[in-house]
Design a protein around this motif. Structure first.
Motif, short mmCIF file in Angstrom:
data_model
loop_
_atom_site.label_atom_id
_atom_site.label_comp_id
_atom_site.label_asym_id
_atom_site.label_seq_id
_atom_site.Cartn_x
_atom_site.Cartn_y
_atom_site.Cartn_z
N LYS A 180 0.86 -1.18 0.00
CA LYS A 180 0.00 0.00 0.00
C LYS A 180 0.90 1.24 0.00
CE LYS A 180 -3.97 -2.13 2.31
NZ LYS A 180 -4.98 -1.99 3.39
N ASP A 181 0.99 1.87 -1.14
CA ASP A 181 1.96 2.95 -1.32
C ASP A 181 1.44 4.29 -0.79
OD1 ASP A 181 3.49 1.03 -2.52
OD2 ASP A 181 2.92 1.59 -4.56
N VAL A 182 2.39 5.21 -0.57
CA VAL A 182 2.09 6.49 0.07
C VAL A 182 2.53 7.64 -0.84
CG1 VAL A 182 2.43 7.93 2.12
CG2 VAL A 182 2.44 5.43 2.33
N SER A 212 -2.37 16.09 -12.67
CA SER A 212 -1.81 15.79 -13.98
C SER A 212 -1.61 14.30 -14.24
CB SER A 212 -0.45 16.49 -14.14
OG SER A 212 -0.60 17.87 -14.06
N ILE A 213 -1.27 13.55 -13.22
CA ILE A 213 -0.92 12.14 -13.43
C ILE A 213 -1.59 11.28 -12.37
CG2 ILE A 213 1.30 12.59 -14.54
CD1 ILE A 213 2.65 12.23 -11.87
N THR A 214 -1.76 10.00 -12.71
CA THR A 214 -2.26 9.02 -11.75
C THR A 214 -1.16 8.01 -11.51
OG1 THR A 214 -4.56 9.28 -12.44
CG2 THR A 214 -3.97 7.23 -11.33
N ILE A 215 -0.71 7.91 -10.28
CA ILE A 215 0.38 6.99 -9.92
C ILE A 215 -0.25 5.70 -9.40
CG2 ILE A 215 2.41 6.66 -8.48
CD1 ILE A 215 2.62 9.75 -8.34
N PRO A 216 0.03 4.57 -10.01
CA PRO A 216 -0.58 3.31 -9.56
C PRO A 216 -0.10 2.91 -8.18
CG PRO A 216 1.12 2.90 -11.23
CD PRO A 216 0.92 4.38 -11.17
N GLY A 217 -0.98 2.27 -7.43
CA GLY A 217 -0.62 1.70 -6.14
C GLY A 217 -0.82 2.61 -4.94
N ILE A 218 -1.19 3.88 -5.16
CA ILE A 218 -1.33 4.82 -4.04
C ILE A 218 -2.58 4.47 -3.22
CG2 ILE A 218 -1.69 7.22 -3.38
CD1 ILE A 218 1.09 6.64 -4.42
N ARG A 219 -2.38 4.26 -1.93
CA ARG A 219 -3.51 4.00 -1.02
C ARG A 219 -3.61 5.07 0.07
NH1 ARG A 219 -3.91 1.37 -4.71
NH2 ARG A 219 -4.16 -0.88 -4.96
N PHE A 220 -2.49 5.75 0.33
CA PHE A 220 -2.48 6.77 1.38
C PHE A 220 -1.88 8.06 0.83
CE2 PHE A 220 -2.01 2.67 3.53
CZ PHE A 220 -3.14 2.68 4.34
N VAL A 221 -2.51 9.17 1.18
CA VAL A 221 -2.00 10.50 0.84
C VAL A 221 -1.73 11.25 2.13
CG1 VAL A 221 -2.63 12.75 -0.12
CG2 VAL A 221 -3.09 10.68 -1.43
N THR A 274 15.22 1.72 11.27
CA THR A 274 14.03 1.11 11.86
C THR A 274 14.23 -0.38 12.06
OG1 THR A 274 13.09 0.91 9.64
CG2 THR A 274 12.41 2.80 10.96
N HIS A 275 13.25 -1.01 12.73
CA HIS A 275 13.35 -2.44 13.03
C HIS A 275 13.35 -3.27 11.75
CE1 HIS A 275 12.85 -1.56 17.25
NE2 HIS A 275 11.75 -0.86 16.98
N ASN A 276 14.02 -4.40 11.80
CA ASN A 276 14.14 -5.26 10.62
C ASN A 276 12.82 -5.91 10.23
OD1 ASN A 276 16.88 -4.77 10.37
ND2 ASN A 276 17.42 -6.44 11.81
N ASP A 277 11.84 -5.94 11.18
CA ASP A 277 10.58 -6.60 10.86
C ASP A 277 9.68 -5.74 9.98
OD1 ASP A 277 10.29 -4.75 12.86
OD2 ASP A 277 8.70 -5.86 13.91
N LEU A 278 10.04 -4.48 9.74
CA LEU A 278 9.25 -3.61 8.87
C LEU A 278 9.66 -3.82 7.41
CD1 LEU A 278 9.18 -0.24 10.84
CD2 LEU A 278 7.38 -1.96 10.68
N PRO A 279 8.69 -3.72 6.49
CA PRO A 279 9.02 -3.94 5.08
C PRO A 279 9.96 -2.85 4.55
CG PRO A 279 6.79 -3.10 5.30
CD PRO A 279 7.27 -3.41 6.69
N PRO A 280 10.77 -3.18 3.52
CA PRO A 280 11.65 -2.16 2.94
C PRO A 280 10.84 -1.05 2.26
CG PRO A 280 11.92 -4.29 1.83
CD PRO A 280 10.91 -4.48 2.90
N MET A 281 11.47 0.12 2.15
CA MET A 281 10.83 1.30 1.55
C MET A 281 11.55 1.68 0.27
SD MET A 281 9.82 4.43 4.05
CE MET A 281 8.67 4.09 5.35
N ARG A 325 7.17 -1.14 0.23
CA ARG A 325 6.24 -0.03 0.14
C ARG A 325 6.91 1.12 -0.62
NH1 ARG A 325 2.22 0.51 3.38
NH2 ARG A 325 3.30 -0.36 5.19
N LYS A 326 6.22 1.64 -1.60
CA LYS A 326 6.74 2.78 -2.36
C LYS A 326 6.22 4.07 -1.74
CE LYS A 326 5.34 3.25 -6.61
NZ LYS A 326 5.21 2.90 -8.04
N VAL A 327 7.13 5.03 -1.57
CA VAL A 327 6.76 6.33 -1.02
C VAL A 327 7.16 7.39 -2.05
CG1 VAL A 327 7.12 7.99 0.84
CG2 VAL A 327 7.12 5.53 1.34
N ILE A 328 6.19 8.15 -2.53
CA ILE A 328 6.46 9.23 -3.50
C ILE A 328 6.32 10.56 -2.77
CG2 ILE A 328 5.70 10.39 -5.60
CD1 ILE A 328 4.74 6.83 -5.24
N VAL A 329 7.36 11.38 -2.85
CA VAL A 329 7.34 12.71 -2.25
C VAL A 329 7.29 13.70 -3.40
CG1 VAL A 329 8.40 14.24 -0.56
CG2 VAL A 329 8.80 11.78 -0.42
#
Length: 611
Positions: A253-255, A324-333, A279-286, A312-316
């Motif tokens: 779920k990307d941000v 202008s664009i729709t980025i696939p995978g975005i679930r949180f803003v 961060t802790h190793n149990d968290l997914p890579p970013m 998890r992909k994070v776009i800043v």
């Protein structure tokens, strides 16, 4: 200034770049099913019936409802276009291109056939094109040659809430064309004004009490979460919110984080990467990706790459990702609630970039990015009370920018009574007078019983540039340095050609020292242009010298276009060679010409040669 007529690009592109005819049927069926699931689909028949009854309509629909892609197709399928072209305007070229590609896929057509697009430097249309996506500047340029827009039966003004300066002028031009066609007994021109968020009553009043059509529903719900108290540091708050999401939500779920500019985004990206390592190793890579206009293309495209499994992909991003664009995978803003806006001060004559609060309309657009492909959530870094205190709509650009380009454009359209032009929101008389005074000083207009263009002004209007840059090109022939001035003006007409990653700032500055000239930044830009040409645009050269290759390629296109216009004006093209004295002599005539017209990166200091 409106955009210059592009060269016809006779491209016969495959609709997705790789597809073959063998899998078109499967792809088309999938797209057909997606179209029927859009919120706009149940309203198709009612919408067509209502549009058919009127000359002008205001269409309001949630982000992701399908307005931009579906309504032009509905009009074509029901033959409401009467065999003529349906024009759909967009504020940004990237939107015009990507939406045209999508609609071409849905119509099972090659891009440039039934569906095409027209932006500066690219005209991917043909005689068979019936749905034409274009920037508002391109349609405005067409209106100079054809004020009644006789090639078109329907003009759809999309993303009207953005209120760019070209869009506002286009409102008046299209409205006048509709009126002229009606009074002369020609085929009527139908106008649709569309947005997810705008002051509908204001638009309806402007377009002669046009009916307002509401499209119910959005594709996916978005949960709104406001801050409990005002945030003094939105950058810090955005990082805290991101890692809260990262800890609580499963990977995949990307941000998308909205910040204001390049430096702020680069700083945030570095901080996120550093914190993610700690961060802790149990968290997914970013996977952290910046997104802003000056970013090289190959880095911009990273935001569209699929997220690695378990990550998890994070776009800043700046507000380029707002509409202008729709980025696939975005679930949180994560919405910082701020944006950089250009503000013109008529007293000083300078454009300034200021960080200001977004409008409620912009906040709604940002929120909608989370619900494009699945249910999502938007974390607002401001309280609900602060949100309610925002401006309802973005202040129109025409009320906060230098009007000299637009006044010159209107005069070229044959509109001499600028003060009484039918603007939706009239700029101040001071701004109009300031623009006319500037054009008068440049020799573009003469003030007699009425304002009119001089021969010099007509030549300046042919260039899609700030009037000061146009005049610089015109007088360069007297200094025998036209070729060099064309190169400098082209470099000033694009986004920053410098790419300076925050973690390699010293290396970037050292690499560019070889281009720096004691004669000023104008000559520095000329040196960079010449070096790029000598390297034949080699991407490794750009990488080694921290030069933005995409913007340099754009500068080459701009220069080619300006050179062609110069030749049409029968102006001699001469070069001063290695002796740049003529360039200094030209720029000291009016030291503000190049300086004020330059992009923000060039305004950090005035060039030494023109102070």
């Amino acid at each position: 200034m409106a955009e210059e007529e592009p060269k016809k690009k006779r491209a016969r592109l495959n609709t997705n770049g790789q597809s073959t005819k063998s899998n078109w049927n499967e792809q088309y069926e999938k797209l057909r099913q997606e179209r029927t699931q859009l919120p706009i689909y149940p309203s198709k028949q009612t919408l067509i019936e209502e549009v058919e009854k009127v000359d002008t309509a205001i269409v309001i629909g949630e982000t992701g409802s399908g307005k931009t892609t579906q309504i032009p197709q509905y009009l074509l399928e029901t033959r409401l276009n009467r065999g003529a072209i349906i024009a759909v305007t967009q504020p940004r070229r990237v939107a015009a291109i990507t939406i045209a590609q999508r609609v071409a896929q849905e119509k099972r057509s090659e891009l440039g056939g039934l569906v095409g697009y027209c932006v500066r430097f690219e005209d991917v249309t043909s005689e068979t094109t019936k749905i034409k996506y274009m920037t508002d500047g391109m349609l405005l340029r067409e209106a100079i040659l054809d004020p009644i827009l006789k090639r078109y039966s329907v003009v759809i003004l999309d993303e009207a809430h953005e209120r760019t300066i070209h869009t506002d002028v286009l409102f008046g031009v299209v409205k006048a064309a509709q009126r002229k066609r009606k009074t002369s007994g020609m085929k009527p021109l139908k106008i649709l004004v569309m947005s997810a968020t705008m002051d509908v009553n204001h638009f309806s009043d402007y377009f002669n009490n046009a009916p307002i059509l509401y499209l119910e529903g959005r594709q996916y719900p978005v949960e709104l979460l406001y801050a409990c108290e005002p945030q003094s540091d939105y950058l810090y708050a955005s990082l805290v919110t991101l890692f809260k999401i990262h800890k609580q939500e499963p990977p995949g779920k990307d941000v998308l984080i909205f910040l204001t500019g390049q430096e702020e985004i680069e700083s945030a990206v570095l901080s996120i990467r550093d914190l993610a390592r700690d961060t802790h190793n149990d968290l997914p890579p970013m996977v952290v990706c910046p997104l802003y206009a000056a970013l090289p293309s190959y880095l911009q495209l990273r935001v569209f790459e699929p997220t690695p499994k378990g990550s998890r992909k994070v776009i800043v991003s700046t507000n380029i990702a707002e509409t202008s664009i729709t980025i696939p995978g975005i679930r949180f803003v994560i919405d910082s609630g701020v944006v950089k806006a250009k503000v013109f001060n008529p007293g000083s004559g300078l454009d300034l970039l200021k960080v200001v609060r977004v409008s409620r309309a912009q906040a709604t657009q940002r929120m909608g990015r989370a619900g494009r492909e699945a249910p999502g959530a938007c974390y607002c870094l401001y309280t609900e009370e602060e949100h309610d205190a925002f401006r309802a709509n973005t202040l129109p650009e025409i009320l906060r920018c230098n009007l000299s380009s637009i006044v010159l454009q209107l005069l070229a359209l044959g509109i001499t009574d600028i003060v009484n032009f039918d603007f939706m929101d009239k700029p101040s008389v001071e701004s109009i007078v300031n623009a006319l005074d500037q054009l008068h000083r440049l020799g573009a207009v003469e003030k007699t019983d009425k304002i009119k263009l001089t021969p010099t002004g007509k030549k300046m209007a042919a260039f899609p540039l700030d009037p000061r840059l146009s005049k610089t090109i015109l007088v360069s022939k007297d200094f025998h340095c036209s070729e060099e001035i064309l190169s400098i003006v082209s470099m000033l007409s694009v986004e920053s050609v410098f790419f300076t990653p925050q973690n390699k700032r010293d290396a970037a500055l050292a690499a560019r020292k070889k281009f720096v000239s004691s004669e000023g930044d104008t000559v520095t830009l000329l040196n960079i242009y010449k070096a790029y040409k000598s390297a034949r645009g080699d991407k490794h050269w750009c990488f080694e010298n921290y030069i933005n290759r995409r913007n340099m390629k754009m500068a080459l296109q701009v220069r080619k276009q300006l050179r062609e216009i110069t030749q049409k004006q029968n102006l001699p093209l001469k070069s001063c060679g290695v002796d740049t004295t003529a360039i200094r002599d030209l720029t000291v005539i009016d030291p503000d010409w190049l300086y004020e017209a330059a992009p923000t990166y060039f305004k950090k200091r005035k060039p030494a040669a023109i102070t």
